[in-house]
Write a protein that holds these residues in place. Structure first.
Motif, PDB file in Angstrom:
ATOM      1  N   UNK A  98       0.851  -1.192   0.000  1.00 23.31           N
ATOM      2  CA  UNK A  98       0.000   0.000   0.000  1.00 23.31           C
ATOM      3  C   UNK A  98       0.889   1.244   0.000  1.00 23.31           C
ATOM      4  N   UNK A  99       0.566   2.206  -0.864  1.00 20.53           N
ATOM      5  CA  UNK A  99       1.379   3.422  -0.955  1.00 20.53           C
ATOM      6  C   UNK A  99       1.135   4.361   0.219  1.00 20.53           C
ATOM      7  N   UNK A 100      -0.135   4.446   0.668  1.00 24.36           N
ATOM      8  CA  UNK A 100      -0.454   5.392   1.737  1.00 24.36           C
ATOM      9  C   UNK A 100      -1.761   5.007   2.423  1.00 24.36           C
ATOM     10  N   UNK A 101      -1.830   5.352   3.690  1.00 22.77           N
ATOM     11  CA  UNK A 101      -3.053   5.210   4.481  1.00 22.77           C
ATOM     12  C   UNK A 101      -3.286   6.546   5.156  1.00 22.77           C
ATOM     13  N   UNK A 102      -4.510   7.047   5.075  1.00 20.07           N
ATOM     14  CA  UNK A 102      -4.818   8.321   5.709  1.00 20.07           C
ATOM     15  C   UNK A 102      -5.911   8.147   6.752  1.00 20.07           C
ATOM     16  N   UNK A 103      -5.738   8.828   7.876  1.00 24.49           N
ATOM     17  CA  UNK A 103      -6.705   8.837   8.973  1.00 24.49           C
ATOM     18  C   UNK A 103      -7.102  10.281   9.226  1.00 24.49           C
ATOM     19  N   UNK A 104      -8.383  10.532   9.392  1.00 23.37           N
ATOM     20  CA  UNK A 104      -8.897  11.838   9.778  1.00 23.37           C
ATOM     21  C   UNK A 104      -9.781  11.549  10.990  1.00 23.37           C
ATOM     22  N   UNK A 105      -9.199  11.608  12.170  1.00 16.74           N
ATOM     23  CA  UNK A 105      -9.859  11.136  13.388  1.00 16.74           C
ATOM     24  C   UNK A 105     -10.878  12.138  13.920  1.00 16.74           C
ATOM     25  N   UNK A 106     -11.755  11.657  14.780  1.00 19.91           N
ATOM     26  CA  UNK A 106     -12.765  12.525  15.387  1.00 19.91           C
ATOM     27  C   UNK A 106     -14.157  11.996  15.133  1.00 19.91           C
ATOM     28  N   UNK A 107     -15.010  12.854  14.555  1.00 20.69           N
ATOM     29  CA  UNK A 107     -16.390  12.465  14.273  1.00 20.69           C
ATOM     30  C   UNK A 107     -16.789  12.944  12.884  1.00 20.69           C
ATOM     31  N   UNK A 108     -17.861  12.411  12.379  1.00 18.70           N
ATOM     32  CA  UNK A 108     -18.367  12.771  11.058  1.00 18.70           C
ATOM     33  C   UNK A 108     -19.022  14.142  11.128  1.00 18.70           C
ATOM     34  N   UNK A 109     -18.458  15.150  10.450  1.00 12.48           N
ATOM     35  CA  UNK A 109     -19.068  16.490  10.477  1.00 12.48           C
ATOM     36  C   UNK A 109     -20.518  16.451   9.976  1.00 12.48           C
ATOM     37  N   UNK A 110     -21.388  17.103  10.713  1.00 10.77           N
ATOM     38  CA  UNK A 110     -22.794  17.143  10.343  1.00 10.77           C
ATOM     39  C   UNK A 110     -23.597  15.954  10.827  1.00 10.77           C
ATOM     40  N   UNK A 111     -22.970  15.032  11.529  1.00  8.41           N
ATOM     41  CA  UNK A 111     -23.663  13.841  12.028  1.00  8.41           C
ATOM     42  C   UNK A 111     -23.619  13.831  13.559  1.00  8.41           C
ATOM     43  N   UNK A 112     -23.985  12.717  14.128  1.00  8.51           N
ATOM     44  CA  UNK A 112     -23.997  12.540  15.579  1.00  8.51           C
ATOM     45  C   UNK A 112     -22.584  12.663  16.137  1.00  8.51           C
ATOM     46  N   UNK A 113     -22.327  13.688  16.929  1.00 10.54           N
ATOM     47  CA  UNK A 113     -20.985  13.905  17.470  1.00 10.54           C
ATOM     48  C   UNK A 113     -20.638  12.930  18.596  1.00 10.54           C
ATOM     49  N   UNK A 114     -21.579  12.098  18.992  1.00  9.44           N
ATOM     50  CA  UNK A 114     -21.281  11.090  20.006  1.00  9.44           C
ATOM     51  C   UNK A 114     -20.561   9.883  19.397  1.00  9.44           C
ATOM     52  N   UNK A 115     -20.662   9.708  18.096  1.00 13.31           N
ATOM     53  CA  UNK A 115     -19.960   8.619  17.415  1.00 13.31           C
ATOM     54  C   UNK A 115     -18.599   9.153  16.990  1.00 13.31           C
ATOM     55  N   UNK A 116     -17.569   8.724  17.716  1.00 10.21           N
ATOM     56  CA  UNK A 116     -16.216   9.227  17.488  1.00 10.21           C
ATOM     57  C   UNK A 116     -15.237   8.068  17.350  1.00 10.21           C
ATOM     58  N   UNK A 117     -14.095   8.380  16.759  1.00 13.80           N
ATOM     59  CA  UNK A 117     -13.021   7.397  16.768  1.00 13.80           C
ATOM     60  C   UNK A 117     -12.447   7.350  18.184  1.00 13.80           C
ATOM     61  N   UNK A 118     -11.953   6.181  18.567  1.00 12.02           N
ATOM     62  CA  UNK A 118     -11.411   5.994  19.912  1.00 12.02           C
ATOM     63  C   UNK A 118     -10.102   5.208  19.845  1.00 12.02           C
ATOM     64  N   UNK A 148     -15.137  16.246  22.861  1.00 14.76           N
ATOM     65  CA  UNK A 148     -15.003  15.265  23.943  1.00 14.76           C
ATOM     66  C   UNK A 148     -14.395  13.958  23.421  1.00 14.76           C
ATOM     67  N   UNK A 149     -13.334  13.525  24.060  1.00 15.48           N
ATOM     68  CA  UNK A 149     -12.633  12.308  23.667  1.00 15.48           C
ATOM     69  C   UNK A 149     -11.475  12.555  22.707  1.00 15.48           C
ATOM     70  N   UNK A 150     -11.453  13.712  22.074  1.00 16.89           N
ATOM     71  CA  UNK A 150     -10.412  13.998  21.088  1.00 16.89           C
ATOM     72  C   UNK A 150      -9.026  14.125  21.680  1.00 16.89           C
ATOM     73  N   UNK A 151      -8.909  14.827  22.788  1.00 16.15           N
ATOM     74  CA  UNK A 151      -7.599  15.009  23.418  1.00 16.15           C
ATOM     75  C   UNK A 151      -7.052  13.680  23.928  1.00 16.15           C
ATOM     76  N   UNK A 152      -7.941  12.844  24.452  1.00 19.33           N
ATOM     77  CA  UNK A 152      -7.508  11.533  24.957  1.00 19.33           C
ATOM     78  C   UNK A 152      -7.023  10.644  23.812  1.00 19.33           C
TER      79      UNK A 152
END
Length: 192
Positions: A98-118, A148-152
């Motif tokens: 694989x040449x590259x893998x990209x991660x954009x962590x956090x939550x889906x903009x415009x959606x439920x902000x309670x569903x986050x990457x952990x 919430x949860x992002x800094x952790x």
């Protein structure tokens, strides 16, 4: 003129590594911004795998691709599974290529902000990404600390990246030092 945004800088780094015909991964689809950039880099001779746990993310990504890159469906595969499962979803002959893998962590903009990457799913996904990328391959991780949860999660990713062996990986940080709540990026280059 200001500095390049974190996401734009990640895309610049990806453009330096990804060539037409390459296989790449967007580990967190979101609204499809990263997967579109990757698909433009690989072109139809390459392949793109995108992952997200939210059906809305896959739908929004598919709409973005259909609008901006109509033939993308022929070489972009969207997976409704966690990024932690990407290694099992990517065909085994592509492991280590694989040449590259990209991660954009956090939550889906415009959606439920309670569903986050952990950290529980992100850290195994990052380990898988390092196994999947080829020598000279790149992993970009955009971290959002203002929710919430992002800094952790950012702290867990930082701790993980800090102990990667320097003989095997280079880790770059792109961050605005005087904006502690602003998103920032880590980029990891696989050396061997």
């Amino acid at each position: 003129m200001g500095f390049v945004s974190v996401l734009s800088f990640a895309h610049q780094l990806l453009a330096q590594r990804v060539q037409p015909g390459d296989t790449v991964i967007d580990a967190t689809l979101g609204n499809g911004v990263d997967v579109l950039a990757l698909a433009k880099l690989t072109g139809r001779t390459g392949s793109v795998h995108g992952f997200d746990i939210q059906q809305t993310a896959l739908e929004q990504t598919a709409l973005r691709l259909a609008k901006e890159l109509p033939d993308a469906a022929s070489f972009v595969q969207l997976h409704l599974i966690s990024h932690a499962e990407m290694e099992a979803a990517v065909p085994e002959p592509l492991h280590g290529r694989i040449a590259a893998v990209t991660f954009n962590l956090g939550y889906l903009p415009g959606a439920d902000t309670a569903t986050i990457t952990t950290p529980a799913s992100t850290l195994p996904a990052l380990e898988a990404a390092l196994r999947l990328v080829r020598k000279g391959g790149l992993v970009t991780i955009v971290l959002y600390v203002g929710h919430p949860g992002g800094a952790e999660e950012a702290a867990a990713v930082e701790q993980w990246a800090a102990v990667l062996p320097a003989s095997n990986f280079q880790v770059l940080r792109y961050q605005f030092a005087n904006k502690p709540q602003a998103p920032y990026m880590l980029a990891i280059e696989k050396m061997v």
